[in-house]
Design a protein around this motif. Structure first.
Motif, mmCIF file in Angstrom:
data_model
loop_
_atom_site.group_PDB
_atom_site.id
_atom_site.type_symbol
_atom_site.label_atom_id
_atom_site.label_comp_id
_atom_site.label_asym_id
_atom_site.label_seq_id
_atom_site.Cartn_x
_atom_site.Cartn_y
_atom_site.Cartn_z
ATOM 1 N N SER A 284 0.849 -1.194 0.000
ATOM 2 C CA SER A 284 0.000 0.000 0.000
ATOM 3 C C SER A 284 0.884 1.243 0.000
ATOM 4 O O SER A 284 2.089 1.169 0.175
ATOM 5 N N THR A 285 0.221 2.386 -0.188
ATOM 6 C CA THR A 285 0.909 3.671 -0.161
ATOM 7 C C THR A 285 0.360 4.463 1.019
ATOM 8 O O THR A 285 -0.842 4.703 1.097
ATOM 9 N N THR A 286 1.240 4.831 1.953
ATOM 10 C CA THR A 286 0.819 5.541 3.157
ATOM 11 C C THR A 286 1.329 6.972 3.111
ATOM 12 O O THR A 286 2.537 7.210 3.031
ATOM 13 N N MET A 287 0.375 7.909 3.170
ATOM 14 C CA MET A 287 0.706 9.327 3.129
ATOM 15 C C MET A 287 0.365 9.958 4.477
ATOM 16 O O MET A 287 -0.815 10.068 4.828
ATOM 17 N N SER B 63 -14.380 4.797 -2.690
ATOM 18 C CA SER B 63 -14.067 4.933 -1.262
ATOM 19 C C SER B 63 -13.428 3.671 -0.684
ATOM 20 O O SER B 63 -12.673 3.740 0.277
ATOM 21 N N SER B 64 -13.693 2.524 -1.281
ATOM 22 C CA SER B 64 -13.134 1.275 -0.757
ATOM 23 C C SER B 64 -11.646 1.113 -1.062
ATOM 24 O O SER B 64 -11.013 0.201 -0.550
ATOM 25 N N LEU B 65 -11.075 1.999 -1.856
ATOM 26 C CA LEU B 65 -9.667 1.880 -2.241
ATOM 27 C C LEU B 65 -8.717 2.683 -1.370
ATOM 28 O O LEU B 65 -7.519 2.719 -1.626
ATOM 29 N N LEU C 245 -3.549 4.396 0.706
ATOM 30 C CA LEU C 245 -4.089 3.993 -0.586
ATOM 31 C C LEU C 245 -3.810 2.508 -0.764
ATOM 32 O O LEU C 245 -2.678 2.059 -0.549
ATOM 33 N N ASP C 246 -4.808 1.747 -1.172
ATOM 34 C CA ASP C 246 -4.657 0.302 -1.339
ATOM 35 C C ASP C 246 -4.011 -0.034 -2.676
ATOM 36 O O ASP C 246 -4.493 -0.883 -3.426
ATOM 37 N N THR C 247 -2.911 0.621 -2.979
ATOM 38 C CA THR C 247 -2.185 0.369 -4.221
ATOM 39 C C THR C 247 -0.737 0.802 -4.061
ATOM 40 O O THR C 247 -0.419 1.637 -3.207
ATOM 41 N N THR C 248 0.111 0.211 -4.874
ATOM 42 C CA THR C 248 1.506 0.650 -4.971
ATOM 43 C C THR C 248 1.805 1.095 -6.399
ATOM 44 O O THR C 248 2.943 1.367 -6.729
ATOM 45 N N GLU C 249 0.780 1.161 -7.226
ATOM 46 C CA GLU C 249 0.945 1.456 -8.648
ATOM 47 C C GLU C 249 0.839 2.947 -8.980
ATOM 48 O O GLU C 249 0.719 3.306 -10.141
#
Length: 136
Positions: free
Chosen positions: A46-49, A85-87, A97-101
């Motif tokens: 994931s991506t954490t901001m 919203s689920s992402l 964010l439920d992504t690393t892309e």
């Protein structure tokens, strides 16, 4: 000797409400926060901001996002595109964010809408009729 039971039939009219005035005031408060993803925010899954990486509409740094209540909602935009919203998950400390892309440098916008300042008042009480019951 047989038992004789009385039979009753009852008919009732529904109560009727007339008059009454309800005034509702909704004053939403919308806040927006801006940041760009950096390489160190992108993790393995994931991506954490952190909230501290965002600025508000006045370009002032923030220390935390507002806590969301039951009447609040948030929108997340990645590169100007609204996301489901689920992402993502938003807490007072960070946005996950439920992504690393998403590559480094992409702008992120978090928009929070609060409807906590909503009030309703009855300025004229309604008149409600009593039901009429007829038994025969």
């Amino acid at each position: 000797m047989p038992v004789i039971k009385p039979v009753y039939t009852a008919v009732a009219s529904a109560p009727v409400a007339t008059g009454g005035t309800i005034s509702t005031s909704v004053t939403p408060e919308v806040t927006r926060y801006f940041a760009s993803i950096t390489a160190d925010m992108i993790g393995a899954v994931s991506t954490t901001m952190p909230a501290t990486s965002f600025v508000d509409d006045a370009n002032a740094a923030i220390t935390a996002f507002p806590a969301l209540t039951g009447s609040d909602y948030s929108n997340v935009y990645i590169n100007g595109v609204l996301q489901q919203s689920s992402l993502s998950t938003l807490t007072t400390a960070d946005l996950v964010l439920d992504t690393t892309e998403v590559p480094a440098g992409v702008p992120i916008l978090v928009e929070i809408s609060s409807f906590a300042d909503t009030t309703s008042t009855i300025t004229t009480q309604p008149t409600i009729s009593a039901p009429i019951i007829t038994i025969s």
